[in-house]
Design an enzyme around this catalytic site. Structure first.
Site, PDB file in Angstrom:
ATOM      1  N   LYS A  27       0.817  -1.233  -0.166  1.00 58.17           N
ATOM      2  CA  LYS A  27       0.125   0.026  -0.023  1.00 58.17           C
ATOM      3  C   LYS A  27       0.957   1.258  -0.069  1.00 58.17           C
ATOM      4  CE  LYS A  27      -2.565  -0.710   3.758  1.00 58.17           C
ATOM      5  NZ  LYS A  27      -2.363  -2.290   4.185  1.00 58.17           N
ATOM      6  N   ARG A 103     -11.092   0.605   8.763  1.00 61.23           N
ATOM      7  CA  ARG A 103     -10.539  -0.673   9.271  1.00 61.23           C
ATOM      8  C   ARG A 103     -11.662  -1.562  10.127  1.00 61.23           C
ATOM      9  NH1 ARG A 103      -4.959   0.175   9.121  1.00 61.23           N
ATOM     10  NH2 ARG A 103      -3.769  -0.993  10.253  1.00 61.23           N
ATOM     11  N   ARG A 138      10.505  -6.577   6.948  1.00 60.03           N
ATOM     12  CA  ARG A 138      10.458  -5.056   6.683  1.00 60.03           C
ATOM     13  C   ARG A 138      11.125  -4.065   7.716  1.00 60.03           C
ATOM     14  NH1 ARG A 138       4.463  -2.496   5.792  1.00 60.03           N
ATOM     15  NH2 ARG A 138       4.260  -3.003   8.110  1.00 60.03           N
ATOM     16  N   ARG A 170       9.542  -2.234  12.960  1.00 59.15           N
ATOM     17  CA  ARG A 170       8.403  -1.834  13.692  1.00 59.15           C
ATOM     18  C   ARG A 170       7.942  -2.815  14.826  1.00 59.15           C
ATOM     19  NH1 ARG A 170       3.784   0.256   9.574  1.00 59.15           N
ATOM     20  NH2 ARG A 170       2.391  -1.081  11.000  1.00 59.15           N
ATOM     21  N   ARG A 181      -2.822  -9.022  13.547  1.00 60.36           N
ATOM     22  CA  ARG A 181      -3.048  -8.228  12.559  1.00 60.36           C
ATOM     23  C   ARG A 181      -3.725  -8.606  11.237  1.00 60.36           C
ATOM     24  NH1 ARG A 181       2.248  -5.257  11.620  1.00 60.36           N
ATOM     25  NH2 ARG A 181       1.373  -3.637  10.256  1.00 60.36           N
TER      26      ARG A 181
HETATM   27  P1  AMP Z   1      -0.713   0.454   9.770  1.00 64.04           P
HETATM   28  O1  AMP Z   1       0.510   1.437   9.757  1.00 64.04           O
HETATM   29  O2  AMP Z   1      -1.939   0.967   8.812  1.00 64.04           O
HETATM   30  O3  AMP Z   1      -0.464  -0.765   9.722  1.00 64.04           O
HETATM   31  O4  AMP Z   1      -1.302   0.822  11.202  1.00 64.04           O
HETATM   32  C1  AMP Z   1      -0.562   0.493  12.322  1.00 64.04           C
HETATM   33  C2  AMP Z   1      -1.254   0.353  13.658  1.00 64.04           C
HETATM   34  O5  AMP Z   1      -2.174   1.648  13.802  1.00 64.04           O
HETATM   35  C3  AMP Z   1      -2.454  -0.758  13.383  1.00 64.04           C
HETATM   36  O6  AMP Z   1      -1.920  -2.133  13.697  1.00 64.04           O
HETATM   37  C4  AMP Z   1      -3.540  -0.047  14.423  1.00 64.04           C
HETATM   38  O7  AMP Z   1      -3.156  -0.708  15.749  1.00 64.04           O
HETATM   39  C5  AMP Z   1      -3.363   1.281  14.297  1.00 64.04           C
HETATM   40  N1  AMP Z   1      -4.360   1.638  13.599  1.00 64.04           N
HETATM   41  C6  AMP Z   1      -4.070   2.165  12.067  1.00 64.04           C
HETATM   42  N2  AMP Z   1      -5.204   2.706  11.509  1.00 64.04           N
HETATM   43  C7  AMP Z   1      -6.140   2.257  12.371  1.00 64.04           C
HETATM   44  C8  AMP Z   1      -7.554   2.498  12.197  1.00 64.04           C
HETATM   45  N3  AMP Z   1      -8.257   3.036  11.165  1.00 64.04           N
HETATM   46  N4  AMP Z   1      -8.476   2.020  13.400  1.00 64.04           N
HETATM   47  C9  AMP Z   1      -7.955   1.543  14.424  1.00 64.04           C
HETATM   48  N5  AMP Z   1      -6.474   1.466  14.550  1.00 64.04           N
HETATM   49  C10 AMP Z   1      -5.693   1.756  13.447  1.00 64.04           C
END
Ligand code: AMP
Length: 232
Positions: A27, A103, A138, A170, A181
């Site tokens: 993404k 999400r 990553r 991360r 996840r």
């Molecule tokens: P990402 O970088 O998109 O993988 O997001 C990293 C983490 O941020 C996720 O594993 C969630 O803990 C939190 N997060 C990101 N976007 C959301 C969302 N729309 N709703 C809830 N938690 C989120």
């Protein structure tokens, strides 16, 4: 005339895009391309939250506990943040690209209720085993924010030594957290998509980057074209 110049006009269509896919499906790479090619504002909720964690804001301190465990942060922390950002003038003028939001079905419902509707939903697909391999390799360079993969996308040779000394993984990119996840992603996907019927375009995300980019561009150009036809 219209068709031959729509690529030029694409910059003037305030395109509204949601990109959905499992973690590490690519993404980030596609968002970078979409942002540059279509001039939209990239809104990554993961990035917004990581920023809040780094700045130790109230939202960041609470969100961290969930993020470190690979869990979704509560809607109370995120809905207003996204709404405020989408309502800002840069998003109104240039369009937006939502990455990492919605999400859950509740977040998708929130969008519909507030009339925040995309022109297209891009769904990037990849098998779970590909995702696990991609995520566990990553690494992020904290100095530049560039994201690498230990095997598939190493840093350029001339800076490799330097970058490898400082790159970090991360905290939610471990195999154990990835499984959590991914399970959440699969559990929520249909609940999200049911709110955006007829807007979804599925694209295989585990192809070469150039192929995925070409497919994404084709889908978005089609949408730009139809928006332009509607406005003339
Ligand atoms: P990402 O970088 O998109 O993988 O997001 C990293 C983490 O941020 C996720 O594993 C969630 O803990 C939190 N997060 C990101 N976007 C959301 C969302 N729309 N709703 C809830 N938690 C989120």
């Amino acid at each position: 005339m219209l068709i031959s110049s729509f690529i030029f006009y694409a910059h003037f269509v305030a395109l509204k895009v949601i990109i959905i896919g499992p973690p590490a499906v690519g993404k980030g790479t596609q968002c970078e391309h979409i942002k540059q090619h279509y001039g939209v504002v990239h809104l990554s909720t993961g990035e917004m939250l990581r920023q809040a964690v780094q700045e130790q804001t109230e939202i960041g301190i609470t969100a961290r506990k969930y993020m470190d465990n690979g869990l979704l942060v509560p809607d109370s922390l995120i809905l207003d943040m996204v709404n405020a950002r989408i309502m800002s003038s840069d998003c109104k003028d240039n369009g937006w690209l939502l990455d990492g939001f919605p999400r859950s079905a509740a977040q998708a419902e929130f969008m519909v209720k507030h009339n925040i509707l995309p022109d297209i939903v891009i769904l990037l697909l990849a098998p779970d085993e590909v995702v696990v391999e991609r995520i566990s390799g990553r690494r992020t360079d904290p100095a530049t924010g560039n994201v690498y993969h230990v095997t598939y996308q190493p840093p350029p040779i001339d800076i490799a030594e330097e970058v490898k000394k400082r790159w970090v993984q991360r905290s939610d990119d471990t195999e154990e957290k990835i499984k959590v996840r991914l399970a959440q992603y699969h559990a929520n996907l249909q609940g999200i998509l049911q709110h955006f019927k007829g807007m979804k375009v599925s694209i295989k995300g585990d192809e070469a980057k150039e192929i995925v980019t070409a497919e994404v561009t084709r889908a978005l150009d089609e949408v730009c074209k139809s928006i332009l036809y509607q406005t003339v």
